[in-house]
Design a protein around this motif. Structure first.
Motif, mmCIF file in Angstrom:
data_model
loop_
_atom_site.group_PDB
_atom_site.id
_atom_site.type_symbol
_atom_site.label_atom_id
_atom_site.label_comp_id
_atom_site.label_asym_id
_atom_site.label_seq_id
_atom_site.Cartn_x
_atom_site.Cartn_y
_atom_site.Cartn_z
ATOM 1 N N LEU A 34 66.002 34.611 41.339
ATOM 2 C CA LEU A 34 66.953 34.859 42.351
ATOM 3 C C LEU A 34 66.349 35.275 43.552
ATOM 4 C CD1 LEU A 34 70.437 36.256 41.096
ATOM 5 C CD2 LEU A 34 69.876 33.991 42.153
ATOM 6 N N LEU A 35 65.508 36.389 43.682
ATOM 7 C CA LEU A 35 64.741 36.734 44.799
ATOM 8 C C LEU A 35 63.848 35.810 45.318
ATOM 9 C CD1 LEU A 35 63.719 40.438 43.666
ATOM 10 C CD2 LEU A 35 65.283 39.700 45.382
ATOM 11 N N GLY A 36 63.178 34.865 44.561
ATOM 12 C CA GLY A 36 62.280 33.715 45.071
ATOM 13 C C GLY A 36 63.131 32.620 45.706
ATOM 14 N N LEU A 37 64.311 32.331 44.821
ATOM 15 C CA LEU A 37 65.164 31.191 45.511
ATOM 16 C C LEU A 37 65.754 31.825 47.070
ATOM 17 C CD1 LEU A 37 67.273 30.173 42.642
ATOM 18 C CD2 LEU A 37 65.333 28.787 43.758
ATOM 19 N N GLY A 38 65.838 33.111 47.139
ATOM 20 C CA GLY A 38 66.300 33.971 48.236
ATOM 21 C C GLY A 38 65.395 33.602 49.375
ATOM 22 N N VAL A 39 64.050 33.864 49.025
ATOM 23 C CA VAL A 39 62.945 33.615 50.172
ATOM 24 C C VAL A 39 62.839 32.342 50.492
ATOM 25 C CG1 VAL A 39 60.503 33.624 50.497
ATOM 26 C CG2 VAL A 39 61.375 35.350 49.242
ATOM 27 N N ALA A 73 53.263 29.795 55.466
ATOM 28 C CA ALA A 73 52.940 28.764 54.360
ATOM 29 C C ALA A 73 53.043 29.534 52.791
ATOM 30 C CB ALA A 73 51.390 28.385 54.463
ATOM 31 N N LEU A 74 52.707 30.797 52.714
ATOM 32 C CA LEU A 74 52.798 31.442 51.462
ATOM 33 C C LEU A 74 54.232 31.801 51.145
ATOM 34 C CD1 LEU A 74 49.576 33.634 51.921
ATOM 35 C CD2 LEU A 74 49.890 31.886 50.162
ATOM 36 N N MET A 75 55.098 32.007 52.166
ATOM 37 C CA MET A 75 56.437 32.240 51.737
ATOM 38 C C MET A 75 56.978 30.949 51.365
ATOM 39 S SD MET A 75 57.918 34.723 55.025
ATOM 40 C CE MET A 75 57.194 33.941 56.366
ATOM 41 N N LEU A 76 56.449 29.782 51.697
ATOM 42 C CA LEU A 76 57.006 28.652 51.037
ATOM 43 C C LEU A 76 56.225 28.328 49.587
ATOM 44 C CD1 LEU A 76 58.709 25.788 51.254
ATOM 45 C CD2 LEU A 76 56.325 24.938 52.268
ATOM 46 N N LEU A 77 54.926 28.445 49.680
ATOM 47 C CA LEU A 77 54.270 28.012 48.242
ATOM 48 C C LEU A 77 54.598 29.018 47.200
ATOM 49 C CD1 LEU A 77 50.934 26.913 50.039
ATOM 50 C CD2 LEU A 77 52.634 25.379 49.090
ATOM 51 N N VAL A 78 54.561 30.351 47.356
ATOM 52 C CA VAL A 78 54.804 31.273 46.365
ATOM 53 C C VAL A 78 55.976 30.907 45.531
ATOM 54 C CG1 VAL A 78 55.130 33.557 45.697
ATOM 55 C CG2 VAL A 78 53.423 33.208 47.296
ATOM 56 N N PRO A 79 57.262 30.679 46.377
ATOM 57 C CA PRO A 79 58.515 30.510 45.582
ATOM 58 C C PRO A 79 58.349 29.260 44.795
ATOM 59 C CG PRO A 79 59.017 31.220 47.666
ATOM 60 C CD PRO A 79 57.618 31.223 47.589
ATOM 61 N N LEU A 80 57.725 28.165 45.492
ATOM 62 C CA LEU A 80 57.781 26.909 45.041
ATOM 63 C C LEU A 80 56.722 26.708 43.681
ATOM 64 C CD1 LEU A 80 57.404 24.570 47.979
ATOM 65 C CD2 LEU A 80 59.280 24.982 46.728
ATOM 66 N N LEU A 119 59.238 28.331 41.109
ATOM 67 C CA LEU A 119 60.327 27.517 40.614
ATOM 68 C C LEU A 119 59.352 26.477 39.709
ATOM 69 C CD1 LEU A 119 62.912 26.682 40.839
ATOM 70 C CD2 LEU A 119 62.456 25.277 43.060
ATOM 71 N N ALA A 120 58.233 26.094 39.891
ATOM 72 C CA ALA A 120 57.624 25.124 39.006
ATOM 73 C C ALA A 120 57.354 25.812 37.765
ATOM 74 C CB ALA A 120 56.308 24.564 39.743
ATOM 75 N N THR A 121 56.917 27.043 37.723
ATOM 76 C CA THR A 121 56.771 27.481 36.627
ATOM 77 C C THR A 121 57.947 27.518 35.551
ATOM 78 O OG1 THR A 121 55.138 29.096 37.551
ATOM 79 C CG2 THR A 121 56.120 29.834 35.483
ATOM 80 N N GLU A 133 52.007 28.990 36.509
ATOM 81 C CA GLU A 133 51.835 30.513 36.386
ATOM 82 C C GLU A 133 50.852 31.046 37.223
ATOM 83 O OE1 GLU A 133 53.724 33.401 32.861
ATOM 84 O OE2 GLU A 133 52.170 31.951 32.418
ATOM 85 N N GLY A 134 49.569 30.604 36.878
ATOM 86 C CA GLY A 134 48.388 31.170 37.671
ATOM 87 C C GLY A 134 48.405 30.923 38.907
ATOM 88 N N ALA A 135 48.866 29.528 39.258
ATOM 89 C CA ALA A 135 48.990 29.487 40.973
ATOM 90 C C ALA A 135 49.947 30.300 41.574
ATOM 91 C CB ALA A 135 49.416 27.964 41.183
ATOM 92 N N HIS A 136 51.054 30.761 41.054
ATOM 93 C CA HIS A 136 52.087 31.277 41.641
ATOM 94 C C HIS A 136 51.561 32.834 41.351
ATOM 95 C CE1 HIS A 136 55.991 33.088 42.305
ATOM 96 N NE2 HIS A 136 56.240 33.741 41.080
ATOM 97 N N GLU A 137 51.041 33.426 40.430
ATOM 98 C CA GLU A 137 50.440 34.518 40.721
ATOM 99 C C GLU A 137 49.246 34.833 41.546
ATOM 100 O OE1 GLU A 137 48.219 38.130 37.816
ATOM 101 O OE2 GLU A 137 49.051 36.405 36.694
ATOM 102 N N LEU A 138 48.394 33.884 41.654
ATOM 103 C CA LEU A 138 47.397 34.002 42.654
ATOM 104 C C LEU A 138 47.978 33.745 44.191
ATOM 105 C CD1 LEU A 138 44.171 33.621 43.696
ATOM 106 C CD2 LEU A 138 44.782 31.094 43.375
ATOM 107 N N LEU A 139 48.712 32.902 44.193
ATOM 108 C CA LEU A 139 49.479 32.887 45.712
ATOM 109 C C LEU A 139 49.983 34.231 46.134
ATOM 110 C CD1 LEU A 139 50.689 28.967 45.478
ATOM 111 C CD2 LEU A 139 48.998 29.855 47.181
ATOM 112 N N ALA A 140 50.961 34.726 45.198
ATOM 113 C CA ALA A 140 51.747 35.957 45.259
ATOM 114 C C ALA A 140 50.737 36.979 45.671
ATOM 115 C CB ALA A 140 52.483 36.367 44.057
#
Length: 178
Positions: A48-53, A93-100, A103-105, A135-142
């Motif tokens: 929910l927080l990611g979708l909020g971002v 860019a990261l505020m877009l890519l991290v939640p995306l 979401l893919a995860t 999952e790895g991309a999400h963690e790295l980007l975060a």
């Protein structure tokens, strides 16, 4: 003295800062939780927080583009201006890519992901077998986002404490001096 950002820009900035901080902290805590109802509930809040971002990002971009164009910072050099612009671009860019990536995860999970009993995220990407990659991309980007945020905070402190040029007051209302 630098002009101030609009009230809408300030509200969106601090709301997103709080949501991103909560999502990052919760995501870090989830890594240590064993599978079970507590982890599932925490994951639901994290989603929910990611979708909020994501939901706040477009209004934030519109507010920034429609808001006042602030004058250059006093005494700012060309490289400082370019560095600040690059840091802001990286933040957006990261505020877009991290939640995306998150979401893919979620969409690649073996089963639909329940979000606090409100709804289930389907899993149309489960058959791709790319969950670990997402999952790895999400963690790295975060973690990259965390690093850029730390640099952003350090730059703000530099302007507030060392240069005392009023730049921090653009986004921190109680520091603003008309």
């Amino acid at each position: 003295m630098p002009a101030r950002h609009s009230t809408l820009q300030i509200v969106l900035h601090w709301t997103m800062a709080a949501v991103i901080a909560a999502a990052w902290l919760l995501g870090s805590l989830l890594e240590d939780l064993a599978r079970g109802p507590d982890r599932a509930a925490g994951l639901g809040v994290h989603v929910l927080l990611g979708l909020g971002v994501l939901a706040l990002l477009l209004p934030r971009l519109i507010a920034r583009l429609a808001g006042p164009t602030l004058p250059p910072e006093p005494g700012e050099t060309r490289w400082e201006h370019r560095l600040a612009a690059a840091a802001h671009l990286a933040l957006y860019a990261l505020m877009l890519l991290v939640p995306l990536a998150g979401l893919a995860t979620a969409l690649s999970a073996r089963a639909p992901v329940p979000v606090l009993g409100l709804f289930d995220l389907p899993n149309p990407l489960a058959g791709l077998g790319q969950r670990k990659l997402f999952e790895g991309a999400h963690e790295l980007l975060a973690n990259l986002l965390l690093g850029v945020v730390v640099l952003h905070v350090l730059a703000t402190l530099y302007h507030a404490v060392i240069r005392r040029d009023g730049v921090a007051g653009r986004m921190i209302p109680w520091l603003h001096q008309p």
